[in-house]
Design a protein around this motif. Sequence first.
Motif, PDB file in Angstrom:
ATOM      1  N   ILE A 428     -11.445   0.305  15.784  1.00  0.00           N
ATOM      2  CA  ILE A 428     -12.785   0.506  16.346  1.00  0.00           C
ATOM      3  C   ILE A 428     -13.709   1.176  15.348  1.00  0.00           C
ATOM      4  O   ILE A 428     -14.865   0.774  15.176  1.00  0.00           O
ATOM      5  N   HIS A 429     -13.190   2.196  14.658  1.00  0.00           N
ATOM      6  CA  HIS A 429     -14.065   3.032  13.826  1.00  0.00           C
ATOM      7  C   HIS A 429     -13.998   2.707  12.334  1.00  0.00           C
ATOM      8  O   HIS A 429     -14.828   3.185  11.565  1.00  0.00           O
ATOM      9  N   HIS A 430     -13.002   1.937  11.889  1.00  0.00           N
ATOM     10  CA  HIS A 430     -12.883   1.612  10.466  1.00  0.00           C
ATOM     11  C   HIS A 430     -12.512   0.145  10.309  1.00  0.00           C
ATOM     12  O   HIS A 430     -11.857  -0.439  11.169  1.00  0.00           O
ATOM     13  N   HIS A 431     -12.897  -0.428   9.202  1.00  0.00           N
ATOM     14  CA  HIS A 431     -12.528  -1.813   8.895  1.00  0.00           C
ATOM     15  C   HIS A 431     -11.599  -1.785   7.685  1.00  0.00           C
ATOM     16  O   HIS A 431     -12.039  -1.791   6.538  1.00  0.00           O
ATOM     17  N   LEU A 432     -10.308  -1.722   7.969  1.00  0.00           N
ATOM     18  CA  LEU A 432      -9.304  -1.618   6.922  1.00  0.00           C
ATOM     19  C   LEU A 432      -8.437  -2.865   6.888  1.00  0.00           C
ATOM     20  O   LEU A 432      -8.255  -3.553   7.911  1.00  0.00           O
ATOM     21  N   SER A 433      -7.874  -3.137   5.724  1.00  0.00           N
ATOM     22  CA  SER A 433      -6.909  -4.233   5.626  1.00  0.00           C
ATOM     23  C   SER A 433      -5.608  -3.814   6.294  1.00  0.00           C
ATOM     24  O   SER A 433      -5.393  -2.626   6.568  1.00  0.00           O
ATOM     25  N   ARG A 434      -4.753  -4.778   6.548  1.00  0.00           N
ATOM     26  CA  ARG A 434      -3.481  -4.480   7.210  1.00  0.00           C
ATOM     27  C   ARG A 434      -2.669  -3.493   6.378  1.00  0.00           C
ATOM     28  O   ARG A 434      -2.059  -2.567   6.928  1.00  0.00           O
ATOM     29  N   LYS A 435      -2.669  -3.692   5.044  1.00  0.00           N
ATOM     30  CA  LYS A 435      -1.909  -2.805   4.165  1.00  0.00           C
ATOM     31  C   LYS A 435      -2.464  -1.390   4.211  1.00  0.00           C
ATOM     32  O   LYS A 435      -1.708  -0.411   4.268  1.00  0.00           O
ATOM     33  N   GLU A 436      -3.790  -1.259   4.191  1.00  0.00           N
ATOM     34  CA  GLU A 436      -4.420   0.060   4.254  1.00  0.00           C
ATOM     35  C   GLU A 436      -4.126   0.742   5.590  1.00  0.00           C
ATOM     36  O   GLU A 436      -3.884   1.958   5.650  1.00  0.00           O
ATOM     37  N   ARG A 437      -4.158  -0.045   6.667  1.00  0.00           N
ATOM     38  CA  ARG A 437      -3.897   0.504   7.998  1.00  0.00           C
ATOM     39  C   ARG A 437      -2.457   1.004   8.102  1.00  0.00           C
ATOM     40  O   ARG A 437      -2.198   2.093   8.638  1.00  0.00           O
ATOM     41  N   GLU A 438      -1.508   0.238   7.588  1.00  0.00           N
ATOM     42  CA  GLU A 438      -0.106   0.641   7.636  1.00  0.00           C
ATOM     43  C   GLU A 438       0.132   1.898   6.814  1.00  0.00           C
ATOM     44  O   GLU A 438       0.911   2.778   7.204  1.00  0.00           O
ATOM     45  N   ALA A 439      -0.556   1.990   5.666  1.00  0.00           N
ATOM     46  CA  ALA A 439      -0.408   3.182   4.828  1.00  0.00           C
ATOM     47  C   ALA A 439      -0.965   4.412   5.537  1.00  0.00           C
ATOM     48  O   ALA A 439      -0.379   5.504   5.474  1.00  0.00           O
ATOM     49  N   ARG A 440      -2.114   4.254   6.201  1.00  0.00           N
ATOM     50  CA  ARG A 440      -2.717   5.371   6.935  1.00  0.00           C
ATOM     51  C   ARG A 440      -1.796   5.820   8.080  1.00  0.00           C
ATOM     52  O   ARG A 440      -1.636   7.029   8.316  1.00  0.00           O
ATOM     53  N   VAL A 441      -1.203   4.863   8.793  1.00  0.00           N
ATOM     54  CA  VAL A 441      -0.272   5.201   9.873  1.00  0.00           C
ATOM     55  C   VAL A 441       0.929   5.958   9.325  1.00  0.00           C
ATOM     56  O   VAL A 441       1.352   6.977   9.884  1.00  0.00           O
ATOM     57  N   ALA A 442       1.496   5.482   8.227  1.00  0.00           N
ATOM     58  CA  ALA A 442       2.660   6.143   7.635  1.00  0.00           C
ATOM     59  C   ALA A 442       2.323   7.574   7.216  1.00  0.00           C
ATOM     60  O   ALA A 442       3.111   8.509   7.455  1.00  0.00           O
ATOM     61  N   ASP A 443       1.163   7.773   6.604  1.00  0.00           N
ATOM     62  CA  ASP A 443       0.749   9.120   6.197  1.00  0.00           C
ATOM     63  C   ASP A 443       0.584  10.044   7.399  1.00  0.00           C
ATOM     64  O   ASP A 443       0.983  11.215   7.366  1.00  0.00           O
ATOM     65  N   THR A 444      -0.010   9.504   8.467  1.00  0.00           N
ATOM     66  CA  THR A 444      -0.255  10.327   9.655  1.00  0.00           C
ATOM     67  C   THR A 444       1.043  10.676  10.365  1.00  0.00           C
ATOM     68  O   THR A 444       1.203  11.807  10.852  1.00  0.00           O
ATOM     69  N   LEU A 445       1.983   9.735  10.422  1.00  0.00           N
ATOM     70  CA  LEU A 445       3.282  10.033  11.029  1.00  0.00           C
ATOM     71  C   LEU A 445       3.997  11.131  10.244  1.00  0.00           C
ATOM     72  O   LEU A 445       4.643  12.009  10.835  1.00  0.00           O
ATOM     73  N   ARG A 446       3.894  11.102   8.927  1.00  0.00           N
ATOM     74  CA  ARG A 446       4.490  12.175   8.121  1.00  0.00           C
ATOM     75  C   ARG A 446       3.813  13.515   8.417  1.00  0.00           C
ATOM     76  O   ARG A 446       4.470  14.557   8.474  1.00  0.00           O
ATOM     77  N   ASP A 447       2.512  13.462   8.610  1.00  0.00           N
ATOM     78  CA  ASP A 447       1.770  14.690   8.929  1.00  0.00           C
ATOM     79  C   ASP A 447       2.290  15.366  10.192  1.00  0.00           C
ATOM     80  O   ASP A 447       2.315  16.603  10.291  1.00  0.00           O
ATOM     81  N   VAL A 448       2.681  14.559  11.193  1.00  0.00           N
ATOM     82  CA  VAL A 448       3.150  15.120  12.470  1.00  0.00           C
ATOM     83  C   VAL A 448       4.672  15.240  12.523  1.00  0.00           C
ATOM     84  O   VAL A 448       5.244  15.523  13.576  1.00  0.00           O
ATOM     85  N   GLY A 449       5.330  15.007  11.406  1.00  0.00           N
ATOM     86  CA  GLY A 449       6.767  15.229  11.326  1.00  0.00           C
ATOM     87  C   GLY A 449       7.625  14.126  11.880  1.00  0.00           C
ATOM     88  O   GLY A 449       8.759  14.381  12.321  1.00  0.00           O
ATOM     89  N   LEU A 450       7.139  12.883  11.856  1.00  0.00           N
ATOM     90  CA  LEU A 450       7.925  11.746  12.327  1.00  0.00           C
ATOM     91  C   LEU A 450       8.255  10.830  11.154  1.00  0.00           C
ATOM     92  O   LEU A 450       7.396  10.559  10.312  1.00  0.00           O
ATOM     93  N   PRO A 451       9.504  10.309  11.068  1.00  0.00           N
ATOM     94  CA  PRO A 451       9.867   9.378  10.002  1.00  0.00           C
ATOM     95  C   PRO A 451       9.044   8.095  10.095  1.00  0.00           C
ATOM     96  O   PRO A 451       8.654   7.665  11.179  1.00  0.00           O
ATOM     97  N   GLU A 452       8.822   7.468   8.973  1.00  0.00           N
ATOM     98  CA  GLU A 452       8.015   6.257   8.931  1.00  0.00           C
ATOM     99  C   GLU A 452       8.636   5.135   9.751  1.00  0.00           C
ATOM    100  O   GLU A 452       7.931   4.314  10.344  1.00  0.00           O
ATOM    101  N   ASP A 453       9.988   5.096   9.813  1.00  0.00           N
ATOM    102  CA  ASP A 453      10.637   4.003  10.549  1.00  0.00           C
ATOM    103  C   ASP A 453      10.466   4.116  12.065  1.00  0.00           C
ATOM    104  O   ASP A 453      10.835   3.207  12.805  1.00  0.00           O
ATOM    105  N   TYR A 454       9.888   5.242  12.543  1.00  0.00           N
ATOM    106  CA  TYR A 454       9.591   5.368  13.967  1.00  0.00           C
ATOM    107  C   TYR A 454       8.402   4.490  14.370  1.00  0.00           C
ATOM    108  O   TYR A 454       8.134   4.321  15.564  1.00  0.00           O
TER     109      TYR A 454
END
Length: 571
Positions: A428-454
């Motif tokens: 809704i708020h950003h226009h990112l490529s699929r790769k950029e979106r996946e990278a942002r999700v992985a970074d945010t999951l690490r921020d909250v202490g969850l493994p990327e494979d979750y």
Amino acid sequence: MNSSIKGSSPKEPAANAPLPVEAPPTHNATIADMRPTTDTAPLLKIDQLVVSFDQNGTVVPAVQGVSLQVNRGETLALVGESGSGKSVTANTILRLLPKKSSSIQGSIQFEGKELTAYSEVALQMIRGASIAMIFQEPMTALNPLHTVERQIGEVLNLRKTVTPKERRNKIRELLAQVEIPEPEKRLKSYPHQLSGGQRQRVMIAMAIANQPKLLIADEPTTALDVTIQKQILELIRRLQKNTGMAVLLITHDLGVVRHFSDRVAVMRHGKIVEHNETQALFTHPKDEYTRMLLDAEPHGAPAPVPENAELVAMTKDLRIWYPIKRGLFQQTVGHVKAVDDISLTLRKGETLGIVGESGSGKTTLAQAILRLISSEGVINVHNVPIHRMSRKLLRPYRRIMQIVFQDPFASLSPRMSVSQIVAEGLEIHHHLSRKEREARVADTLRDVGLPEDYSHRFPHELSGGQRQRVAIARALILKPEIIVLDEPTSALDRSIQAQVIELLRNLQKKYELSYLFISHDLKVVRAMSHQILVMKNGKVVETGNAEDVFQNPQTEYTRQLLSAAFISDSV
């Protein structure tokens, strides 16, 4: 005695057959037939109890070799985290488990009689009579189609037949005993017409109607405000003192345990890991798990905020009044003042704790600040008056103001994976490529202490604490400046609460986040907040620096809240 029950209860002996010494009474027996041989014997004795469940052919152990006893007139607290086996142990006493899928082994003796050998008919003489139970959520435990009078009357009929007049008098007496005001007016009330505290009092009235010798209280105050919680627990203690009944108190709240129990049994993974007198257990815990539970009580404080920190949000004379309309022409005869002329400020990196009882207006205030509901008054974000903005102009501000809800299982879509849930706002708020979106999700999951494979898991595959971390990640991924945390830890065990509190403090320090932290758990609020705003009936009754409010409350209402949360004992 060691018995095994699977599927159904043993057959009841024939009416003319002689009963063995340890057999239960027939359905014609009375409670007097079950008197113990000595008053010094334990009222309830559980020995090597094993309970397991058959889940699609797989045997899942829930209780593993539990032994404990409850003496007459005492309170035994059974504590532990979710899934430890506390409620299963309690429900097994009265065999309130699924018959087809549960298996029970071991001994449960009440007044010296073996309950595991009782037939279903014989157990009916015990349930609600000698042993009564009150449940965690009265709204689901009470029948929504029956009045208070009818529901309590059904319990009274378990013991003996009484005339309608005698029954009504007894019900009035019970309602007065549990301190419900104007009991005559509540006889015809339905559960939805009562407050949470009143519903729990009705549950207690039903439980004590037949003067039980043992009361099993399964998380009786978890869903209640701190002031109502204290009233309910003190009520149970007074009733216990007046009647001499024993109480098996099941809870995860160690503050409740410390103030209202004589002995404590700590459960973990279906086993008792420690058992001691209450004071001794809190002073000198022996088991590492018990020490972990005690250390998990909220403590510490957030990082200090600089004096010159930027003002990110403020309200002035914020008001939300709902009209009360009556009569044929629906004329306005008054207003429900949910939020009444509230002014507040929030600085960068600061947490404003908003506390008060249910119905005080806490959540309504937060929703108004987020522009989720209409309001009157001023709402400024970065000195911009957003209260006047259209939905289109407001959209950029939606990104910097996010919310985390109380129950993550209800707020997360069960049909979406973790990555889809967390990334939803980016679409809704950003226009990112699929790769950029996946990278942002992985970074945010690490921020909250969850493994990327979750990222490929679904909410039902996660624990309560993991689900709440996902909810925080969903808010965090948009890089907000303000996050509303609406009771974010109330559905979690104490140890998980401590982890989430530490996570939120670390994220605040890393990203200079500003929090509006709403909670009725004042210990959590104290560990999270720089400033406190106390609400009652839509108004602010006290505000100030967090430690000043906790150390030296200026209003009687705030002092009552602190006392009810057992905080005043330590300040």
